[in-house]
Motif scaffolding. Sequence first.
Motif, short mmCIF file in Angstrom:
data_model
loop_
_atom_site.label_atom_id
_atom_site.label_comp_id
_atom_site.label_asym_id
_atom_site.label_seq_id
_atom_site.Cartn_x
_atom_site.Cartn_y
_atom_site.Cartn_z
N THR A 10 0.81 -1.22 0.00
CA THR A 10 0.00 0.00 0.00
C THR A 10 0.84 1.27 0.00
N VAL A 11 1.77 1.38 0.93
CA VAL A 11 2.47 2.65 1.12
C VAL A 11 3.44 2.92 -0.04
N ALA A 12 4.21 1.93 -0.44
CA ALA A 12 5.16 2.16 -1.55
C ALA A 12 4.44 2.61 -2.83
N PRO A 13 3.33 1.96 -3.24
CA PRO A 13 2.60 2.47 -4.41
C PRO A 13 2.10 3.91 -4.22
N TYR A 14 1.68 4.24 -3.00
CA TYR A 14 1.24 5.62 -2.74
C TYR A 14 2.39 6.60 -2.94
N LEU A 15 3.62 6.19 -2.57
CA LEU A 15 4.76 7.09 -2.73
C LEU A 15 5.08 7.36 -4.20
N ARG A 16 4.62 6.47 -5.07
CA ARG A 16 4.84 6.65 -6.51
C ARG A 16 3.65 7.28 -7.21
N ALA A 17 2.58 7.49 -6.49
CA ALA A 17 1.35 7.99 -7.11
C ALA A 17 1.44 9.48 -7.42
N ASP A 18 0.62 9.92 -8.36
CA ASP A 18 0.48 11.35 -8.62
C ASP A 18 -0.21 12.00 -7.43
N ALA A 19 0.27 13.18 -7.05
CA ALA A 19 -0.32 13.89 -5.91
C ALA A 19 0.18 15.33 -5.90
N PRO A 20 -0.61 16.24 -5.35
CA PRO A 20 -0.10 17.60 -5.12
C PRO A 20 1.12 17.53 -4.19
N GLU A 21 1.99 18.51 -4.29
CA GLU A 21 3.23 18.49 -3.50
C GLU A 21 2.95 18.37 -2.01
N SER A 22 1.94 19.05 -1.51
CA SER A 22 1.64 19.00 -0.07
C SER A 22 1.23 17.59 0.35
N VAL A 23 0.44 16.93 -0.49
CA VAL A 23 0.01 15.56 -0.19
C VAL A 23 1.20 14.61 -0.28
N ARG A 24 2.03 14.81 -1.29
CA ARG A 24 3.20 13.94 -1.46
C ARG A 24 4.11 14.02 -0.24
N LYS A 25 4.35 15.22 0.27
CA LYS A 25 5.20 15.36 1.45
C LYS A 25 4.53 14.73 2.68
N ALA A 26 3.22 14.91 2.80
CA ALA A 26 2.52 14.31 3.93
C ALA A 26 2.58 12.79 3.88
N MET A 27 2.51 12.21 2.67
CA MET A 27 2.60 10.76 2.53
C MET A 27 4.01 10.27 2.87
N MET A 28 5.03 11.00 2.46
CA MET A 28 6.39 10.60 2.80
C MET A 28 6.61 10.67 4.31
N SER A 29 6.02 11.67 4.95
CA SER A 29 6.12 11.79 6.40
C SER A 29 5.44 10.61 7.09
N ALA A 30 4.24 10.24 6.61
CA ALA A 30 3.52 9.10 7.19
C ALA A 30 4.30 7.81 6.96
N ALA A 31 4.90 7.66 5.77
CA ALA A 31 5.70 6.47 5.48
C ALA A 31 6.94 6.41 6.37
N SER A 32 7.53 7.57 6.64
CA SER A 32 8.69 7.62 7.52
C SER A 32 8.34 7.14 8.92
N ASP A 33 7.21 7.57 9.42
CA ASP A 33 6.78 7.17 10.75
C ASP A 33 6.55 5.66 10.81
N LEU A 34 5.97 5.10 9.74
CA LEU A 34 5.74 3.65 9.70
C LEU A 34 7.07 2.90 9.62
N CYS A 35 8.04 3.41 8.86
CA CYS A 35 9.36 2.78 8.80
C CYS A 35 10.04 2.79 10.17
N TYR A 36 9.92 3.91 10.86
CA TYR A 36 10.49 4.00 12.21
C TYR A 36 9.86 2.95 13.12
N LEU A 37 8.55 2.83 13.11
CA LEU A 37 7.86 1.84 13.94
C LEU A 37 8.29 0.42 13.57
#
Length: 442
Positions: free
Chosen positions: A185-212
């Motif tokens: 789920t998360v990796a495909p989202y990181l490759r998806a089209d998105a506005p810059e604000s959404v893209r950064k928010a998704m990378m932040s959410a993915a970072s938190d999940l990687c940390y966990l």
Amino acid sequence: MSTREPNRHLERLYQQTGWTLRQFVQAVNRIGTERGTPLKYREPSAHQWCRGHLPKETARPLILEALARKLGRPVTHAEAGFPAPAGSSHATPSAVEGLLDLGRGDMDPSRRSVLGIGLFSVALTVPNWPDVVGRMEAVQGGGTPRIGMPEVDMVIAMTERISELDDQFGGRHARPMAAAFLVNTVAPYLRADAPESVRKAMMSAASDLCYLTGYMAVDECAHGLAQQYYLKALELAGAAEDYLTYCTTLRGMSVQAVDLGHGREAQRLADAAAAASPQAGPRMRAFLAGQQAHAYAQIGGSNTALMYLREAEVAMDRAESRGKAFGSYDPAALNYHISQVRYELGDLPGSIKAMQESDKVRYGVYRRARVRHRAALAERQLEIGHLEAACATWNLALDDYPLVQSGRADQRMQKMRRLIRPHLKNHAARELHERARLVIPS
């Protein structure tokens, strides 16, 4: 009869360490034990390595790590005169490709590589904030649906649920779930089209999940794997310009290092976390200063450790006066740090008192932490000769232990069985031993 060429590269590194052959193999054996695969190399093995006999492929990373820890810098296969690992490449995968490779190897326990999975590296290169901030390969569109904030919110919510499962039941079952979510789920989202604000928010959410996910790998003593997840968390946090997750991850790496006894590395990482968060609020400052205190205490910096401990206590008072914040750094965590600092500085009674206070104020949902920290408390009670008090505390830990799937909790319980064995003439110790025999896997 052909003669084998001496390994001049390895011989040169060995000379730089100042070790004897015995010390060389002891360092390698210790790392094998740390990884969960005890080794019994003796001096002739090290002599043969230097004379050109190639060590087993599984032993080479351990030899490199032993040399790196002693020399205080990375040591590569080539530098030690070893062939490159099978399947290695000079090409660095993109952030998303690297995340996919990491997650795919972890989501199915039967596919996890044994080589290096539990090998903690003090020579790991940790990127500084300026090196990662805002940097990530451009999103590749095409074929992947466009995402928005609802997808980001879903990733955040899933991470919170997985974290709750981890706190209550340990990471053994939750981590493959997190890895599968990252891959599917998360990796495909990181490759998806998105506005810059959404893209950064998704990378932040993915970072938190990687940390966990990295934290859960630590819980299973898969320390090399945890470091790889932590590095991905740093990379994604920098790309998202999320300094909070970046600092939290560095602190997590420091916790991992200090728990393994690598005080200098723990201190370096804790200081880096604090330096990257100059405008932290009081709770975050307590969170970071408490870890700095523990790291400095382990390397004998008592004055600096006590300074950071006082800073953590003052910051916690300020944070608590602003209202409770469930799920973040709290008085139980602070008291745990006070206990660790006092223990490192030789104040065993003070350490016990602080650990008891931590247990008293800990939220009930943190079952895994309760098992581990009660077991640590019991060990210290036994250390000062309070056998029956220790048995009572271990019994409390055993109440929760069957509900927790955690490598670190398993280690604590196995240690309890070893420690209690010499005291079986005592009634309380004998009863605890019998109960443990039925509950703890042999």
